[in-house]
Design an enzyme around this catalytic site. Structure first.
Site, PDB file in Angstrom:
ATOM      1  N   CYS A   1       0.684  -1.278   0.004  1.00 16.73           N
ATOM      2  CA  CYS A   1      -0.085  -0.115   0.032  1.00 16.73           C
ATOM      3  C   CYS A   1       0.903   1.278   0.013  1.00 16.73           C
ATOM      4  O   CYS A   1       0.162   2.423  -0.228  1.00 16.73           O
ATOM      5  CB  CYS A   1      -0.785  -0.007   1.182  1.00 16.73           C
ATOM      6  SG  CYS A   1      -1.586  -1.651   1.346  1.00 16.73           S
TER       7      CYS A   1
ATOM      8  N   HIS B   1      -4.006   7.845   5.351  1.00 23.15           N
ATOM      9  CA  HIS B   1      -4.049   6.475   4.894  1.00 23.15           C
ATOM     10  C   HIS B   1      -5.319   6.082   5.000  1.00 23.15           C
ATOM     11  O   HIS B   1      -5.857   5.359   4.041  1.00 23.15           O
ATOM     12  CB  HIS B   1      -3.079   5.543   5.740  1.00 23.15           C
ATOM     13  CG  HIS B   1      -2.789   4.254   4.993  1.00 23.15           C
ATOM     14  ND1 HIS B   1      -2.539   4.065   3.689  1.00 23.15           N
ATOM     15  CD2 HIS B   1      -2.964   2.833   5.434  1.00 23.15           C
ATOM     16  CE1 HIS B   1      -2.454   2.559   3.395  1.00 23.15           C
ATOM     17  NE2 HIS B   1      -2.797   1.937   4.434  1.00 23.15           N
TER      18      HIS B   1
ATOM     19  N   GLU C   1      -3.599   5.239  13.380  1.00 22.77           N
ATOM     20  CA  GLU C   1      -3.435   6.535  12.425  1.00 22.77           C
ATOM     21  C   GLU C   1      -3.827   7.661  13.416  1.00 22.77           C
ATOM     22  O   GLU C   1      -2.856   8.834  13.513  1.00 22.77           O
ATOM     23  CB  GLU C   1      -3.875   6.503  11.285  1.00 22.77           C
ATOM     24  CG  GLU C   1      -3.449   7.643  10.343  1.00 22.77           C
ATOM     25  CD  GLU C   1      -3.703   7.604   8.666  1.00 22.77           C
ATOM     26  OE1 GLU C   1      -4.797   6.909   8.482  1.00 22.77           O
ATOM     27  OE2 GLU C   1      -3.186   8.007   8.016  1.00 22.77           O
TER      28      GLU C   1
ATOM     29  N   LYS D   1      -9.765   7.468   0.251  1.00 28.86           N
ATOM     30  CA  LYS D   1     -10.242   6.045  -0.091  1.00 28.86           C
ATOM     31  C   LYS D   1     -11.774   5.675   0.205  1.00 28.86           C
ATOM     32  O   LYS D   1     -12.349   4.826  -0.229  1.00 28.86           O
ATOM     33  CB  LYS D   1      -9.382   5.154   1.019  1.00 28.86           C
ATOM     34  CG  LYS D   1      -7.996   4.945   0.666  1.00 28.86           C
ATOM     35  CD  LYS D   1      -7.302   4.001   1.335  1.00 28.86           C
ATOM     36  CE  LYS D   1      -6.014   3.777   1.066  1.00 28.86           C
ATOM     37  NZ  LYS D   1      -5.144   4.980   1.656  1.00 28.86           N
TER      38      LYS D   1
ATOM     39  N   HIS E   1      -9.363   1.323  -1.978  1.00 34.17           N
ATOM     40  CA  HIS E   1      -7.722   1.333  -1.595  1.00 34.17           C
ATOM     41  C   HIS E   1      -7.396   0.624  -2.798  1.00 34.17           C
ATOM     42  O   HIS E   1      -7.267  -0.665  -3.044  1.00 34.17           O
ATOM     43  CB  HIS E   1      -7.426   0.371  -0.461  1.00 34.17           C
ATOM     44  CG  HIS E   1      -6.260   0.570   0.093  1.00 34.17           C
ATOM     45  ND1 HIS E   1      -5.241   1.031  -0.536  1.00 34.17           N
ATOM     46  CD2 HIS E   1      -5.652  -0.073   1.540  1.00 34.17           C
ATOM     47  CE1 HIS E   1      -3.989   0.921   0.293  1.00 34.17           C
ATOM     48  NE2 HIS E   1      -4.428   0.444   1.229  1.00 34.17           N
TER      49      HIS E   1
ATOM     50  N   PHE F   1       0.917  -3.088   4.564  1.00 30.11           N
ATOM     51  CA  PHE F   1       1.081  -4.501   5.167  1.00 30.11           C
ATOM     52  C   PHE F   1       2.595  -4.677   4.913  1.00 30.11           C
ATOM     53  O   PHE F   1       3.216  -4.277   3.869  1.00 30.11           O
ATOM     54  CB  PHE F   1       0.368  -5.362   4.178  1.00 30.11           C
ATOM     55  CG  PHE F   1      -0.950  -5.617   4.677  1.00 30.11           C
ATOM     56  CD1 PHE F   1      -1.614  -4.826   5.677  1.00 30.11           C
ATOM     57  CD2 PHE F   1      -1.952  -6.421   3.856  1.00 30.11           C
ATOM     58  CE1 PHE F   1      -2.869  -5.185   5.939  1.00 30.11           C
ATOM     59  CE2 PHE F   1      -3.264  -7.034   4.391  1.00 30.11           C
ATOM     60  CZ  PHE F   1      -3.672  -6.140   5.506  1.00 30.11           C
TER      61      PHE F   1
END
Lengths: 404, 87
Positions: free
Chosen positions: A163, A295, A306, A327, A332, A391
């Site tokens: 990502c 994010h 976050e 997003k 995503h 990830f």
């Protein structure tokens, strides 16, 4: 050290297949998430929704004989790169071509090719796959195809950090232009992994929402897969001014870190170090920022972590930040996400308009910042951050300023 | 204890971290050291074992499957449903 400016943008997204429609949709809060249409066996899937680039016709962009060499992910990448280069108005003659970097992020490369080819051998019992299976699925294909089709001959490669891929790619390109290692960079990310096999993998992760993506909201149920590409053209300020280019924004800092902790669980410490790295690299203070393009995946864990990281980095100033997750509109897009979000961040600064977090139902006690719920907001903006936390625990943050 | 229950406990035991000699029905998964990925792997193992589909979303896992007993009841329910459909 050069100041590094953005002079071209290109986008293929679920809510607009060029920059202008994409940005218009972001400001209007258009949701690109819907029933999956491009997977032939979608009825077998548990996961029913994604943010697809609907109605993308490769024949609008490529000759028929070219299409067999280009996976969907490379098609997106080339279309976005052509738009960005056209907007920048750069003619890549040989001397500039060899001094231009092409650094393109992608999480998983040519998944359509991968899926189609392996379906033939595993499900359909065929004994051979398509001839260009390997050069279409390789993760560097988008970078290679941009080089070939746009005539770019300098340093070129792919970056794969799930990502964070696009943000790492743009950050590295920014550093290369800043240092003078190259005179121009075409950089960003591309992803096209809404395929049967990939969706099965995401189902097994147990992090997907069955309907809409509501980052930072109460009752959020997870993330949704997206796809697309975004490419930016970076140049030294001096060069852009000398040729009279329209300067869209300035990249001022880049920070990155590894959690070295859990494979998938987000880590506040890793986020904090990437954020602080970007702010320090920009020679700015936390108080200088007004906006964070988060994010914000819409999972319980990411959004709470976050939020904690932003509190730690910004202290009391965190409460004054506008924080939004685009997003909620585009899903995503993994290795393209950071580039789609950087484009949103550059345009937000340029126009003084923050795109919203749509689908927001109300406050979650673990997410207590101003997430610009449901409607875009006009506000004075000077500097912003764009976050990507992958990830594998690989984090990347870009700091951007309005050009003045 | 039913067969399903003992097999569920065996699967949970294979994912446990740390020293837990005996797993009890009201043990919390979190206290057994099952982190988020372990829970996802546990669900997969249960689905494979019992040929059921467990509606589990990691985003609200804490309320769905807090204890060993809750996991057992959920699996028993799904196995029952499957068997009654088969009849």
């Amino acid at each position: 050290m050069n100041r590094v400016v953005v002079t071209g943008l290109g986008v293929v997204s679920p809510i607009g297949q060029a920059v202008v429609p994409y940005w218009t949709s972001l400001k209007r809060g258009v949701c690109g998430i819907g029933a999956i249409t491009q997977v032939p066996t979608a009825e077998e899937l548990i996961q029913k929704v994604a943010a697809e680039v609907k109605g993308f016709n490769p024949l609008d962009h490529f000759e028929e004989r070219q299409i067999s060499t280009l996976d969907r992910v490379a098609q997106f990448a080339v279309v976005a790169a052509r738009e960005a280069i056209a907007q920048a108005g750069i003619d890549f003659d040989m001397s500039l071509s060899v001094r231009t970097a092409t650094i393109i992020g992608s999480g998983v490369g040519g998944q359509t090719t991968h899926d189609d080819s392996f379906r033939r051998v595993y499900r359909d019992n065929k004994t051979r796959v398509f001839p260009l299976t390997i050069p279409k699925l390789m993760v560097n294909a988008p970078a290679s195809q941009i080089c070939m089709l746009c005539g770019l001959r300098g340093p070129a490669f792919a970056i794969a950090s799930a990502c964070s891929s696009a943000t790492h790619a743009i950050g590295l390109a920014f550093h290369m232009v800043r240092s003078g290692a190259v005179d121009c960079a075409v950089t960003g990310g591309a992803e096209a992994c809404i395929t049967f096999g990939t969706l099965r993998g995401w189902e097994a992760m147990r992090v997907m929402t069955p309907d809409v993506c509501r980052p930072f909201s109460k009752d959020r149920k997870g993330m949704v897969l997206g796809e697309g590409a975004a490419i930016v053209v970076l140049e030294p300020l001096q060069r852009a001014q000398a040729r009279g280019a329209d300067i869209l924004g300035e990249i001022v800092g880049f920070g990155m870190s590894a959690d070295a902790a859990d494979l998938t669980a987000p880590d506040r410490g890793g986020m904090v170090r990437a954020l602080q790295g970007a702010i320090a690299d920009a020679h700015l203070s936390p108080q200088d920022f007004q906006y964070v393009n988060a994010h914000g995946t819409g999972t319980a864990a990411n959004d709470a972590t976050e939020t904690k990281a932003l509190h730690e980095v910004f202290g009391p100033h965190a409460g004054k930040l506008a924080v939004s997750s685009t997003k909620s509109m585009v899903g995503h897009a993994l290795g393209a996400a950071g580039a789609l979000e950087l484009v949103a961040t550059v345009l937000a600064l340029r126009e003084g308009i923050v795109p919203p977090t749509i689908g927001y139902l109300g406050r979650d006690p673990a997410c207590d910042l101003d997430y610009v719920p449901n409607e875009a907001r006009a506000m004075r903006l000077e500097a912003a951050l764009s976050n990507s936390f992958a990830f594998g625990g690989l984090n990347a943050v870009l700091a951007v300023k309005k050009f003045s | 204890m039913t067969d399903v229950a003992s097999e569920v406990i065996a699967i949970i035991a294979s994912k446990v971290r740390g020293d837990h000699p005996k797993i009890e029905l009201n043990d919390r998964l979190e206290d057994l050291g099952l982190e988020s990925l372990d829970a996802v792997e546990m669900i997969f193992a249960l689905e494979e074992k019992f040929d059921v589909q467990i509606p589990f979303n990691a985003n609200n896992a804490r309320t769905e499957f807090d204890t060993v007993g809750e996991v057992i009841s959920a699996v028993e329910r799904l196995v029952d449903d499957k068997e009654s459909r088969a009849r």
